[in-house]
Design a protein around this motif. Structure first.
Motif, PDB file in Angstrom:
ATOM      1  N   UNK A 134       6.097  -1.984  -3.269  1.00  0.00           N
ATOM      2  CA  UNK A 134       5.388  -2.477  -2.092  1.00  0.00           C
ATOM      3  C   UNK A 134       5.484  -1.486  -0.942  1.00  0.00           C
ATOM      4  N   UNK A 135       4.423  -1.468  -0.128  1.00  0.00           N
ATOM      5  CA  UNK A 135       4.399  -0.718   1.123  1.00  0.00           C
ATOM      6  C   UNK A 135       4.344  -1.734   2.255  1.00  0.00           C
ATOM      7  N   UNK A 136       4.847  -1.355   3.428  1.00  0.00           N
ATOM      8  CA  UNK A 136       4.989  -2.334   4.500  1.00  0.00           C
ATOM      9  C   UNK A 136       4.202  -1.916   5.739  1.00  0.00           C
TER      10      UNK A 136
ATOM     11  N   UNK B 142       5.099  -8.954   9.673  1.00  0.00           N
ATOM     12  CA  UNK B 142       4.664  -7.823   8.875  1.00  0.00           C
ATOM     13  C   UNK B 142       4.051  -8.281   7.567  1.00  0.00           C
ATOM     14  N   UNK B 143       3.435  -7.350   6.867  1.00  0.00           N
ATOM     15  CA  UNK B 143       2.844  -7.612   5.555  1.00  0.00           C
ATOM     16  C   UNK B 143       3.424  -6.624   4.544  1.00  0.00           C
ATOM     17  N   UNK B 144       3.580  -7.074   3.310  1.00  0.00           N
ATOM     18  CA  UNK B 144       3.844  -6.196   2.166  1.00  0.00           C
ATOM     19  C   UNK B 144       2.548  -6.079   1.382  1.00  0.00           C
ATOM     20  N   UNK B 145       2.157  -4.860   1.060  1.00  0.00           N
ATOM     21  CA  UNK B 145       0.878  -4.676   0.371  1.00  0.00           C
ATOM     22  C   UNK B 145       0.973  -3.539  -0.634  1.00  0.00           C
ATOM     23  N   UNK B 146      -0.017  -3.499  -1.523  1.00  0.00           N
ATOM     24  CA  UNK B 146      -0.141  -2.413  -2.489  1.00  0.00           C
ATOM     25  C   UNK B 146      -1.563  -1.868  -2.401  1.00  0.00           C
ATOM     26  N   UNK B 147      -1.672  -0.550  -2.452  1.00  0.00           N
ATOM     27  CA  UNK B 147      -2.965   0.113  -2.282  1.00  0.00           C
ATOM     28  C   UNK B 147      -3.429   0.663  -3.618  1.00  0.00           C
ATOM     29  N   UNK B 148      -4.608   0.226  -4.048  1.00  0.00           N
ATOM     30  CA  UNK B 148      -5.202   0.713  -5.297  1.00  0.00           C
ATOM     31  C   UNK B 148      -6.706   0.876  -5.093  1.00  0.00           C
ATOM     32  N   UNK B 149      -7.188   2.092  -5.284  1.00  0.00           N
ATOM     33  CA  UNK B 149      -8.616   2.344  -5.190  1.00  0.00           C
ATOM     34  C   UNK B 149      -9.213   1.997  -3.844  1.00  0.00           C
ATOM     35  N   UNK B 150      -8.484   2.215  -2.775  1.00  0.00           N
ATOM     36  CA  UNK B 150      -8.994   1.910  -1.446  1.00  0.00           C
ATOM     37  C   UNK B 150      -8.948   0.446  -1.081  1.00  0.00           C
TER      38      UNK B 150
END
Length: 826
Positions: A501-503, A512-520
Motif C-alpha cells: 500500500x501507498x499512503x 488519510x487513505x491507503x491506495x494502490x496504483x495500477x495503470x493510472x
C-alpha cells in the motif's frame, strides 16, 4: 477405562522409536568393530554382504556421532510417519538398490565418458548418508503438501549440490538415493503425487528462492573444502587458489607468460589464506538470500546482479582458458593433469549455473514485493562507488610509490590498466592476466588488501540495504498510518498496514487513505482512516491529489459512513459486497437458524477439540510450522495464484496487533486456524475482523463454526462491541434480481462467478449467513462508467499483484476452465 488405557499405551509406543534406536545401535556397533579390528574390509564391492554392512559403517570416529544423530532424527521422524517396519525397509532395501545403481553408473561413466566430470568412481557400497536420504524421500510420501515439498526440495538441493561441487563417490550414491527412496515410498503405500509441481504461497516461493540463492553461494565453499576435483562444478574450488605461487624461492604466476613458473618439484601458494577473499562475494549472496526470505525486492536485485557478474566472469574464464594452461595449473596445484578437459567442460557448466539462478529469481520476482526507498538504493550505490573509487586511487598511488617492489617493474600504463583488476579477489584473477608479481610485504599488501576492503564494503552496504527498516519504501508512512488507525478506522482499515500500500495524508486534518496504483488508477483500500475520516473534504482532497498526478481515483470497499462522506462528489457507487457484523454482547447461538453453530460446538467438546486465542509471537516454532502447513495445503488446491489486497495471508498474522483463534485436537495438533485484525473506534479497540480461515482436510465438519463461536465468547469477555466476519470480495449482494442489475453490477456478478470455483466467494457469503449477522453494504465509488474497463483491470491487479495483460488473459482462461469443470461436476 479400558479404551483409555489402550490409547495411552499406544501413544507411549508411538513416542518410543524402537526401530530407530535399534538401527542407531547397529550403526554404532558395526562402526566401532570396523575401526578397531578392520573387519568387513577387503571384500569385493559387488559382495552383497559387504554392501549391507557398509550401510551401517562409519570409518571416521569424528563423523560417527554426527551420523548417529542424523539416524535418530531422520529415522525417528520417518518411523512416526510410516512405522518402524517400513522405515527399516526403506533404509536397508533403499540402500542396497542405491549401492547397486551407483556401482553400475560409476563403471559406465568411467568406461564410456571419461572426459565428462561426473565424479569419482565408487570403490565401496553406499554409506549411511545415502540410506538416510532414501528414508527421508520415502517418508515424504506420507506427509502433507508443505513438508512433502520441503523435504524433497532439501534432499534434492543438498544431494545435487554436493554431487556437482564435491563429487566424491558417496555423493553419487546420495544423488541416486532420491529416486530410489521416492519409489520405495510409493511402494510402501505413500502418496503417488511424485514430484509434480503444486501451487505455492508467496511465502513458500520466497523460502525456495532463499534456499536456491544460499545453496549456490555455499557451493563453491563445498568445492574448496570437500571437493574431490572430479565434479562438474569442482572448478569453483580452483577459484579459491591464489595464482601467485612460490617455486624454488621464486614468486611466479601459474599460467602467466610474463612471470611464468619454472619446472620445480614442489609449489606452494604465496598467501594460502588469500582464497578466503573470494568468499566475500558469496557472503553478499547469503545476505541477499536472507533479504529475499523477508520479501525485500532490493535483495532480489542484488542476488540477480551478483549471479550475472559470476556468469560473466566464468564465461570470460572459459573463453580465455586453454587445455595446455589448465594442465599447467593442475600440475602447480598437485592435481591430475589429465583433468584439463574436464575443467574446461566444468567452466562451461559453472557459467550456466549462475545464469540459471538469475533467470529463476527474475521469473519468480512477483513473490518478492517489498520495494526499497530511493534514498536507500542511492546510498547503496554511493557506498559501492565510493568504496571502488577509494580503493582504486589508493591502489594506484601505492603501486606508483612501490613499483620497485614488483617484478618485473610495472609501467604507469600497466598500473592504470590493472586498477580494475584490483577490485577482483586475487584468486579469481586468471594467471595469464598477471604482468608483475609482488616481492615484498608492502607490495603483497597492495596486491591483496584492495579487493578485501572493497568487498567488505559491498557486504556492509548490502546488509544495510537489506536489514535496515528505514530502507523499506513507505516504512515511515506505515508507522504514521498505524498510529492514525488507532484513532478511528473501518472494519477493513487495519489492512492499510499490509505491504503493497501507498499512503496519502490530509494536510490539516487527522485522516488519510491507503491506495494502490495500477495503470493510472488509484484504488483505495477501504475508506479514510484517522479521527477526521468522515469529513467530506477529505475525499475531495484525495481526488484533487489524484487529478494533479493524472490518476483516476476509485474508492473501493467503503462502508456506509465513508460512502456518505463521499456523496458530495456526486459520483457513482456500486455495492460490491456485504459485511457480516455481530455484536458479541448480545449474540448467542440460540435459534433454529444457528443450529449448525451449536452442533459444531457440541461435537468439538465431545472430540476433545479446544480453541485457543493467541498472538503469533506467543506460538512455538512447531505451532508456526503447523499453521504454514495448513495454509500451504490450502494454496496448493487453488487453480489461480494466491491473492492479496483485501485477502490476507498467514504472513499478516505475525503483526503484534493481530490475533489467531486456533483449534487443537486431543493430541494438541492444530487442525484449523483463523486470523483476526483489530478494529479501532474513537475510544480505541472496539473489536476484531476476520481475515484468514484455514483447516486441515481431516478436521471435523463444522470446525470453523466452532472457532467463530469461540471468538464471540472471547470478545464478549474482553468487552468488545464489534465482531466482523468481513465482506466476501466480489460476492453478489444479498437480495435483488439479476435482471434489475446495472452494467457494473452485472460485471461484478460475472467476475464473482468466474472466481467462485477457485476462491469460493459466494460459498463464503453463504457460510457467514449461518450466524445470522447484520449485513452492511460495502461500496465502490467511482467517477464515471467510462472508466470501468481500466478500473476492472486495476482491481484484478490489486488482488493479483504484478499481473500483466497477458497474465490476465491466461488467468481468465483458467477461471473459465475451472468454472466449466465445476458446472459439469454439479
Amino acid at each position: 477405562m479400558g479404551s483409555t488405557l489402550v490409547a495411552v499405551t499406544t501413544d507411549r509406543r508411538r513416542s518410543l522409536p524402537f526401530a530407530t534406536l535399534t538401527l542407531a545401535a547397529i550403526v554404532i556397533a558395526v562402526s566401532v568393530v570396523s575401526m578397531n579390528a578392520g573387519a568387513f574390509r577387503g571384500a569385493s564391492v559387488y559382495d552383497l554382504r559387504a554392501i549391507v554392512l557398509t550401510l551401517a559403517r562409519v570409518d571416521d570416529p569424528a563423523t560417527l556421532p554426527v551420523v548417529v544423530i542424523a539416524v535418530v532424527l531422520v529415522c525417528g521422524w520417518a518411523e512416526r510417519l510410516m512405522g518402524g517396519a517400513r522405515m527399516l525397509f526403506a533404509y536397508a532395501c533403499g540402500g542396497v538398490v542405491t549401492s547397486a545403481a551407483g556401482l553400475a553408473v560409476g563403471g559406465w561413466e568411467t568406461n564410456l565418458f571419461p572426459a565428462i566430470p561426473l565424479g569419482e568412481s565408487p570403490a565401496t557400497g553406499a554409506t549411511p548418508v545415502p540410506a538416510l536420504l532414501a528414508v527421508a524421500m520415502a517418508a515424504s510420501c506420507f506427509t502433507g503438501a508443505l513438508w512433502r515439498r520441503r523435504v524433497r526440495g532439501a534432499c534434492l538441493v543438498s544431494a545435487v549440490t554436493v554431487f556437482l561441487y564435491a563429487a566424491s563417490a558417496s555423493d553419487l550414491f546420495s544423488l541416486l538415493a532420491l529416486p530410489v527412496g521416492l519409489g520405495a515410498g510409493v511402494l510402501l503405500g505413500g502418496r503417488r503425487a511424485g514430484m509434480r509441481g503444486q501451487r505455492s504461497s508467496h511465502h513458500e516461493v520466497r523460502v525456495l528462492l532463499c534456499a536456491l540463492t544460499a545453496i549456490t553461494a555455499v557451493g563453491p565453499i563445498v568445492a574448496t573444502l570437500w571437493g574431490s576435483g572430479a565434479g562438474l562444478l569442482s572448478v569453483y574450488g580452483w577459484l579459491s587458489y591464489d595464482p601467485l605461487v612460490v617455486a624454488d624461492a621464486v614468486t611466479c604466476a601459474a599460467g602467466s607468460t610474463i612471470v611464468p613458473c619454472p619446472d620445480a618439484a614442489s609449489y606452494h601458494e604465496l598467501q594460502p589464506s588469500a582464497g578466503w577473499i573470494a568468499a566475500l562475494p558469496l557472503v553478499v549472496l547469503l545476505v541477499a538470500a536472507w533479504g529475499i526470505l523477508r520479501g525485500r525486492l532490493a535483495a532480489l536485485g542484488v542476488a540477480i546482479t551478483v549471479n550475472l557478474l559470476v556468469f560473466a566472469g566464468m564465461t570470460a574464464l572459459f573463453v580465455v582458458s586453454e587445455p595446455d594452461m589448465l594442465a599447467l595449473l593442475a600440475q602447480v596445484r598437485g592435481t591430475d593433469a589429465s583433468g584439463a578437459w574436464q575443467s574446461l567442460v566444468g567452466l562451461l557448466a559453472a557459467a550456466l549455473v549462475p545464469l540459471g539462478v538469475a533467470v529463476t529469481l527474475f521469473v519468480c520476482r512477483r513473490s518478492v514485493s517489498v520495494p526499497p526507498t530511493t534514498s536507500a538504493v542511492g546510498s547503496f550505490f554511493a557506498s559501492i562507488s565510493i568504496g571502488a573509487a577509494t580503493v582504486s586511487v589508493l591502489s594506484l598511488a601505492g603501486g606508483l610509490l612501490a613499483a620497485a617492489d614488483f617484478s618485473p617493474r610495472p609501467t604507469v600504463g600497466e598500473l592504470l590498466r590493472d586498477v580494475p583488476l584490483r577490485l577482483l579477489p586475487p584468486s579469481l584473477l586468471p594467471g595469464g592476466w598477471v604482468h608483475a608479481v609482488p616481492t615484498t610485504a608492502v607490495s603483497q599488501a597492495l596486491w591483496y588488501l584492495p579487493s578485501a576492503v572493497f568487498w567488505t564494503v559491498c557486504v556492509a552496504a548490502t546488509a544495510r540495504l537489506v536489514f535496515s527498516r528505514s530502507s523499506v519504501q513507505g516504512a515511515e508512512d506505515r508507522v504514521r498510518a498505524r498510529e492514525m488507525l488507532q484513532r478511528g478506522c473501518g472494519s477493513l482499515g487495519f489492512m492499510a498496514t499490509w505491504p503493497g500500500n501507498t499512503y496519502w495524508f490530509a494536510g490539516e486534518a487527522d485522516a488519510g487513505f491507503a491506495y494502490r496504483l495500477h495503470g493510472g488508477v488509484a484504488v483505495t483500500l477501504g475508506g479514510a482512516f484517522g479521527a477526521d475520516r468522515c469529513r467530506e473534504e477529505i475525499g475531495a482532497a484525495f481526488v484533487e491529489f489524484c487529478g494533479d498526478n493524472g490518476w483516476i481515483p476509485v474508492f473501493y470497499s467503503v462502508d456506509d459512513a465513508a460512502a456518505t462522506a463521499l456523496d458530495a462528489l456526486q459520483w457513482r457507487r456500486t455495492r460490491v459486497a456485504d459485511e457480516a457484523v455481530l455484536d458479541p454482547r448480545t449474540w448467542t447461538p440460540a435459534g433454529k437458524k444457528r443450529q449448525d453453530v451449536r452442533t459444531a460446538t457440541n461435537r468439538a467438546h465431545r472430540e476433545g477439540v479446544r480453541a485457543q486465542w493467541v498472538s503469533w509471537s506467543a506460538l512455538t516454532l512447531v505451532d508456526r510450522v503447523q499453521i504454514r502447513e495448513i495454509s500451504e495445503a490450502w494454496v496448493a488446491d487453488k487453480s489461480i495464484p494466491e491473492m492479496g489486497f483485501t485477502l490476507g495471508t498467514v504472513d499478516e498474522a505475525a503483526d503484534p496487533a493481530a490475533r489467531l483463534m486456533l483449534a487443537r485436537d486431543a493430541s494438541e495438533r492444530i487442525v484449523a486456524v483463523t486470523t483476526w485484525i483489530p478494529v479501532f473506534g474513537e475510544e480505541g479497540l472496539t473489536g476484531y475482523a476476520l481475515d484468514v480461515m484455514r483447516r486441515r482436510h481431516d478436521a471435523m465438519n463444522g470446525i470453523m463454526e466452532f472457532l467463530i463461536g469461540a471468538v464471540v465468547e472471547q470478545l464478549r469477555a474482553d468487552g468488545c462491541t464489534l465482531l466482523s466476519l468481513s465482506g466476501s470480495p466480489l460476492a453478489p449482494h444479498r437480495g435483488g434480481d439479476t435482471g434489475d442489475l446495472s452494467a457494473v453490477d452485472r460485471f461484478l456478478e460475472t467476475l464473482s462467478g468466474a472466481l467462485e470455483p477457485a476462491y469460493g466467494f459466494r460459498s463464503l457469503a453463504h457460510f457467514k449467513n449461518k450466524f445470522q449477522p447484520q449485513f452492511c453494504p460495502l461500496w465502490v465509488v467511482y467517477p464515471d462508467a467510462i472508466h470501468l474497463p481500466a478500473i476492472a483491470l486495476a482491481l484484478l491487479r490489486c488482488y493479483v499483484p504484478g499481473l500483466s495483460l497477458a497474465g490476465a488473459a491466461r488467468l481468465a482462461v483458467r477461471m473459465r476452465t475451472s468454472r466449466r469443470s465445476s458446472t459439469s461436476t454439479v
